[in-house]
Design an enzyme around this catalytic site. Structure first.
Site, PDB file in Angstrom:
ATOM      1  N   PRO A   1       0.957  -0.821   0.368  1.00 12.59           N
ATOM      2  CA  PRO A   1      -0.330  -0.322  -0.572  1.00 12.59           C
ATOM      3  C   PRO A   1       0.408   1.033   0.016  1.00 12.59           C
ATOM      4  O   PRO A   1       1.407   1.529   1.087  1.00 12.59           O
ATOM      5  CB  PRO A   1      -0.929  -0.186   1.323  1.00 12.59           C
ATOM      6  CG  PRO A   1      -0.458  -1.479   1.700  1.00 12.59           C
ATOM      7  CD  PRO A   1       0.916  -2.210   1.421  1.00 12.59           C
ATOM      8  N   GLU A   2       0.816   1.994  -1.009  1.00 10.60           N
ATOM      9  CA  GLU A   2       1.350   3.264  -1.021  1.00 10.60           C
ATOM     10  C   GLU A   2       0.060   3.690  -1.629  1.00 10.60           C
ATOM     11  O   GLU A   2      -1.476   3.547  -1.624  1.00 10.60           O
ATOM     12  CB  GLU A   2       2.902   3.148  -2.002  1.00 10.60           C
ATOM     13  CG  GLU A   2       3.654   2.887  -1.836  1.00 10.60           C
ATOM     14  CD  GLU A   2       5.223   3.220  -2.951  1.00 10.60           C
ATOM     15  OE1 GLU A   2       5.580   3.883  -2.729  1.00 10.60           O
ATOM     16  OE2 GLU A   2       5.444   1.600  -3.091  1.00 10.60           O
TER      17      GLU A   2
ATOM     18  N   LYS B   1      -1.048   8.222   2.385  1.00 12.99           N
ATOM     19  CA  LYS B   1      -1.406   6.631   3.176  1.00 12.99           C
ATOM     20  C   LYS B   1      -2.833   6.604   3.298  1.00 12.99           C
ATOM     21  O   LYS B   1      -3.181   5.722   3.832  1.00 12.99           O
ATOM     22  CB  LYS B   1      -0.600   5.757   2.672  1.00 12.99           C
ATOM     23  CG  LYS B   1       1.154   6.100   1.978  1.00 12.99           C
ATOM     24  CD  LYS B   1       2.252   5.520   2.259  1.00 12.99           C
ATOM     25  CE  LYS B   1       3.332   6.437   1.795  1.00 12.99           C
ATOM     26  NZ  LYS B   1       3.754   5.846   2.354  1.00 12.99           N
TER      27      LYS B   1
ATOM     28  N   ARG C   1       1.086  -8.067   8.613  1.00 15.27           N
ATOM     29  CA  ARG C   1       2.267  -8.147   9.533  1.00 15.27           C
ATOM     30  C   ARG C   1       1.567  -7.072  10.382  1.00 15.27           C
ATOM     31  O   ARG C   1       2.615  -6.871  11.626  1.00 15.27           O
ATOM     32  CB  ARG C   1       3.389  -7.433   8.493  1.00 15.27           C
ATOM     33  CG  ARG C   1       4.088  -8.513   8.166  1.00 15.27           C
ATOM     34  CD  ARG C   1       4.612  -7.895   7.042  1.00 15.27           C
ATOM     35  NE  ARG C   1       5.158  -9.114   5.954  1.00 15.27           N
ATOM     36  CZ  ARG C   1       5.958  -9.070   4.413  1.00 15.27           C
ATOM     37  NH1 ARG C   1       6.172  -7.917   4.011  1.00 15.27           N
ATOM     38  NH2 ARG C   1       5.796 -10.461   4.158  1.00 15.27           N
TER      39      ARG C   1
ATOM     40  N   ARG D   1      15.297  22.189   1.110  1.00 17.80           N
ATOM     41  CA  ARG D   1      15.765  20.371   1.770  1.00 17.80           C
ATOM     42  C   ARG D   1      17.032  20.326   1.374  1.00 17.80           C
ATOM     43  O   ARG D   1      17.466  20.636   0.590  1.00 17.80           O
ATOM     44  CB  ARG D   1      14.617  19.772   1.049  1.00 17.80           C
ATOM     45  CG  ARG D   1      14.984  18.877   1.635  1.00 17.80           C
ATOM     46  CD  ARG D   1      13.762  18.236   2.661  1.00 17.80           C
ATOM     47  NE  ARG D   1      14.551  16.802   3.264  1.00 17.80           N
ATOM     48  CZ  ARG D   1      13.647  15.791   4.219  1.00 17.80           C
ATOM     49  NH1 ARG D   1      12.256  16.507   4.442  1.00 17.80           N
ATOM     50  NH2 ARG D   1      13.646  15.091   3.815  1.00 17.80           N
TER      51      ARG D   1
ATOM     52  N   ARG E   1      16.304   2.542   3.230  1.00 17.11           N
ATOM     53  CA  ARG E   1      15.110   1.303   2.326  1.00 17.11           C
ATOM     54  C   ARG E   1      16.205   1.066   1.122  1.00 17.11           C
ATOM     55  O   ARG E   1      17.115   1.632   0.515  1.00 17.11           O
ATOM     56  CB  ARG E   1      14.093   1.883   2.139  1.00 17.11           C
ATOM     57  CG  ARG E   1      13.190   2.401   2.605  1.00 17.11           C
ATOM     58  CD  ARG E   1      12.249   2.588   3.069  1.00 17.11           C
ATOM     59  NE  ARG E   1      11.209   1.016   3.187  1.00 17.11           N
ATOM     60  CZ  ARG E   1      11.275   0.527   4.287  1.00 17.11           C
ATOM     61  NH1 ARG E   1      11.260   1.472   5.764  1.00 17.11           N
ATOM     62  NH2 ARG E   1      10.653  -0.755   4.752  1.00 17.11           N
TER      63      ARG E   1
END
Length: 261
Positions: A2-3, A59, A110, A150, A248
DNA sequence: TTGCATGTTCCGGA
DNA sequence: GTCCGGAACATGCA
């Protein structure tokens, strides 16, 4: 799984079947996924009430039910299934909403996501954390402004939900691949032209993915080769690189995604 | 058996 | 204050 596009698919399921339905009973095979209430509390608050039209931010699926709001997050393995009323529970059904029209099953293998009960509209930010604008709706001017000061890498920035809501590991890889930007590139090293290309790629990737309810594993998509052991770039054929970036496993093409361009 | 997994959060350190 | 990496969370799978 799920994104943003997956959650958009869940929102559509909810809108099509659950909006307007009346809740008759909630069962909670995995009560620990009710993060700020108990099965009893949820039942007391919602029993007999009618669901409104759900919305999505990043999300998060936000489902109003009279004076309450269910905030639903899917973690890494959550999903949503609409079934007939008499179907047996599946192994990973965690919270089961039985309505007068059928049964909605929130499943989580999970158990990293969860469901929060929010009274009125207040307190939602406490549950979701600070969220930037939804990645599928953000305008170019706002994205540029948010990325302007940023520091750090572009992949970490794309996945930061407080900066932009909805992108995860696989979407950020797909978007960077399409824009030909190396995932470790410092945000400040991107030219305005390159940042705009990234914005366009993001809109393209999201538009197609939302239609599918997931990142399509089709020709011309990085997703197509993601699971392959020795994956080749769908664009130039070079061997793809796979390594940790921003905590990641990132997948990118060392030939067409250059660090400074 | 070990490492890994699409999610977030928290902590320590630069 | 910002940002990053690593660990933790819970569980199944290769």
């Amino acid at each position: 799984m799920p994104e943003l596009p997956d959650v958009e698919g869940f929102r559509r399921t909810w809108a099509r079947h659950v909006a307007g339905a009346r809740l008759e009973r909630v069962r909670t095979p995995s009560p620990e996924l009710l993060r700020n209430t108990s099965p009893q509390g949820l039942g007391r608050a919602l029993h007999g009430r009618a669901f409104g039209a759900p919305r999505r931010h990043g999300k998060w699926l936000l489902a109003p039910i009279e004076r309450h709001l269910l905030a639903v997050h899917f973690g890494m393995t959550g999903d949503l299934h609409w079934t007939s009323r008499d179907e047996a529970d599946g192994a990973y059904d965690a919270v089961v909403f039985e309505t007068d029209r059928g049964t909605l099953r929130y499943r989580s293998q999970r158990k990293l996501g969860g469901i929060w009960l929010v009274r009125g509209g207040a307190g939602l930010t406490r549950v979701t954390g600070e969220l930037g604008p939804d990645a599928a709706r953000v305008e170019w001017d706002e994205l540029r402004a948010r990325f302007a000061d940023r520091r750090g890498g572009i992949k970490a920035a794309l996945m930061d939900q407080s900066l932009l809501a909805g992108l995860g590991n696989e979407l950020s890889d797909e978007i960077l691949w399409r824009a030909r930007i190396h995932p470790a590139t410092a945000v400040g090293d991107l030219s305005e032209r390159k940042l705009h290309a990234l914005f366009e790629s993001m809109r393209e990737v999201l538009r197609a993915s939302m239609r599918h309810g997931r990142i399509p594993a089709e020709a011309g998509w990085l997703e197509r080769v993601r699971e392959k052991r020795e994956a080749a770039c769908p664009r130039c054929g070079a061997s793809l690189a796979r390594d940790r970036v921003a905590g990641r496993t990132a997948l990118w093409c060392p030939r067409c995604q250059t660090e400074w361009d």
